[in-house]
Enzyme design. Sequence first.
Site, mmCIF file in Angstrom:
data_model
loop_
_atom_site.group_PDB
_atom_site.id
_atom_site.type_symbol
_atom_site.label_atom_id
_atom_site.label_comp_id
_atom_site.label_asym_id
_atom_site.label_seq_id
_atom_site.Cartn_x
_atom_site.Cartn_y
_atom_site.Cartn_z
ATOM 1 N N HIS A 1 0.802 -1.212 0.000
ATOM 2 C CA HIS A 1 0.000 0.000 0.000
ATOM 3 C C HIS A 1 0.837 1.265 0.000
ATOM 4 O O HIS A 1 0.450 2.278 -0.556
ATOM 5 C CB HIS A 1 -0.971 -0.012 1.188
ATOM 6 C CG HIS A 1 -2.331 -0.424 0.760
ATOM 7 N ND1 HIS A 1 -3.118 -1.288 1.477
ATOM 8 C CD2 HIS A 1 -3.034 -0.109 -0.336
ATOM 9 C CE1 HIS A 1 -4.247 -1.467 0.835
ATOM 10 N NE2 HIS A 1 -4.225 -0.772 -0.267
ATOM 11 N N GLU B 1 3.375 -8.660 -34.048
ATOM 12 C CA GLU B 1 4.665 -8.482 -33.375
ATOM 13 C C GLU B 1 5.717 -9.455 -33.896
ATOM 14 O O GLU B 1 6.776 -9.600 -33.291
ATOM 15 C CB GLU B 1 4.513 -8.580 -31.855
ATOM 16 C CG GLU B 1 3.799 -9.806 -31.342
ATOM 17 C CD GLU B 1 3.587 -9.782 -29.820
ATOM 18 O OE1 GLU B 1 4.199 -8.977 -29.112
ATOM 19 O OE2 GLU B 1 2.788 -10.623 -29.351
ATOM 20 N N ASP C 1 8.355 -6.542 -29.387
ATOM 21 C CA ASP C 1 8.784 -7.812 -29.967
ATOM 22 C C ASP C 1 9.120 -7.684 -31.447
ATOM 23 O O ASP C 1 10.078 -8.289 -31.923
ATOM 24 C CB ASP C 1 7.699 -8.878 -29.775
ATOM 25 C CG ASP C 1 7.799 -9.517 -28.395
ATOM 26 O OD1 ASP C 1 8.928 -9.827 -27.971
ATOM 27 O OD2 ASP C 1 6.757 -9.673 -27.737
ATOM 28 N N CYS D 1 0.954 -0.788 -29.583
ATOM 29 C CA CYS D 1 1.011 -0.786 -28.118
ATOM 30 C C CYS D 1 2.402 -1.067 -27.569
ATOM 31 O O CYS D 1 2.554 -1.351 -26.386
ATOM 32 C CB CYS D 1 -0.006 -1.762 -27.538
ATOM 33 S SG CYS D 1 0.278 -3.469 -28.017
#
Length: 555
Positions: free
Chosen positions: A201, A445, A469, A516
């Site tokens: 946390h 990729e 990749d 991405c």
Amino acid sequence: MNVNQGRTTVKGISAGSSSVAFGSALLVKEKELRIETGKARDIEGEIEKLRRALRQAAETIQQEKQRLEDAGGAAEAYELLEAHEMMLLDEEARHKMEAFIHQNQATASLAADQVFEAYKAMFEAMEDDYLKARAADCADVKKRLLKAMLPEDESKASMLGKAQTGPFVLVAKELLPSALLSTDRGSISGLLTEKGSKTSHIAILARGMGIPAIISARNITEQIEQGDEIILDGGTGSYMIGPSEEEKAHYEKQIKKQQEERLALKKMMGKETVTQSGRKVRLLANIGSLDDISDVKKHDAEGIGLFRTEFLFMDRQQIPGEEEQYKAYKAVADAFLGKEVIIRTLDAGGDKNISYFNIPKEDNPFLGYRAIRLCLEREEMFKIQLRALLRANETGNIKIMLPLICRIEELQTAKKWLEEAAQELKAQGLLPAGAEKTAVGIMIETPAAVMISDQLAKEANFFSIGTNDLVQYTLAADRTNESVADLYDPHHPAIRRMIQMTIENGHKNGIPVGLCGEAGSDARMLRFLVEQQIDEISMSPGSILKSRAIVRALA
Ligand code: PEP
Ligand code: MG
């Protein structure tokens, strides 16, 4: 002074924000809390002491919540305080402590210690990384309770070391959230601890509050003295004790620039991502866990372009079951209702090893048994993920994405299994309306996928180019090997042509194309992608507002 004095830069693990911070060390010395182990003489008195401490600790939390609200504080911090408050008000915990006092003629402090230690041990034994980290909450609540049992003058004594002037870098073996929350936020510039995890946390809080935090800084409490000057770099995870005047000036400039940039970027919140000539591009976020959601919202992403589900499978002993996966996927879908949420099926193997898959040792793991290859050999496991994804797609905003596609048959088989999973769910009355037409896209990729992207586009509902990749496979340069880092170039003409080809083939067949990989937020790459009419770019949340500013400045 200390051994590191004189500008040694040391690497730790960055768990907070990626900014740079400068401040003087404030060693957090927690008070020795007393646990009275002898037999209690006045049982009713101990019960009363316990109840008073529970009330008082809960009141302290109320005050901290108020302070946080007044300061417009982070939602995560507020939720954390609420969770601690609930633990303190929990009837079952109180009954357990009272029973312990009665049965053992024990003191209130021993009862609090034993009961919360038992809760802590229970969480520590859990496999799920997130739940495991909740053990720290039990320790924190126990400390709050024991502190509330101290005589008033002692409990009021500050938990922090002697006062100096800020900004401070809090330094401790382990920091509990209450240490951060009970300190004036404005004076804390960073955290440096010996222990902690990215899902603890304190790390979540630090991220939410935009504070750099470096965990796993070995022996730091022995090396640092009160008041030592420290520079933390949340971007690289390094820290420096006792910087020289030039280094200080260098970092101060960087911090000032950071502050100016942050202000400028805030202005990008809520704005459209559109070029001067009106070309729009969606900027989405890459995430690896549910903890990232608040960060994504803070940076105003237009949806999720990549949820790497493999992180749900890591740091545990067995695959997460359908119910657990369903809850995780639904939580993301619900957090971005009306927006696109692309969830990638398991991409294990390569550099993401999952021990319980027992993948035999491979000489070339990146060219081996990974991603879709592994899933297509483990039908039962893959179908659990597909079922969970379909069930979670209640409103239809989830899109499924398959990694490392090289052959058309891989896509066809995955689609066939998805259809079978949908039929099964339908027969069971578990297929939500939104899932009837779940889009299935693929990562582009591998060079093979680029070269057959014209055919793949006829079978897939969307493409997302994975440059991380694609670059390594095209340029024969391992993405994790420092020695070939200069060869690993996303701007190589071969990569540019591949991106171009993929977008063209996608668009010719009427499907959207995104990207991405990490390269997507690079200014030069952004310009190229927009020129090539890319539809969307997904990146780490912290890069979104900056990328929006770049796109808005393009012609
Ligand atoms: C990629 O390869 O570009 C990608 C986004 O996937 P990962 O980094 O998870 O392999
Ligand atoms: Mg990849």
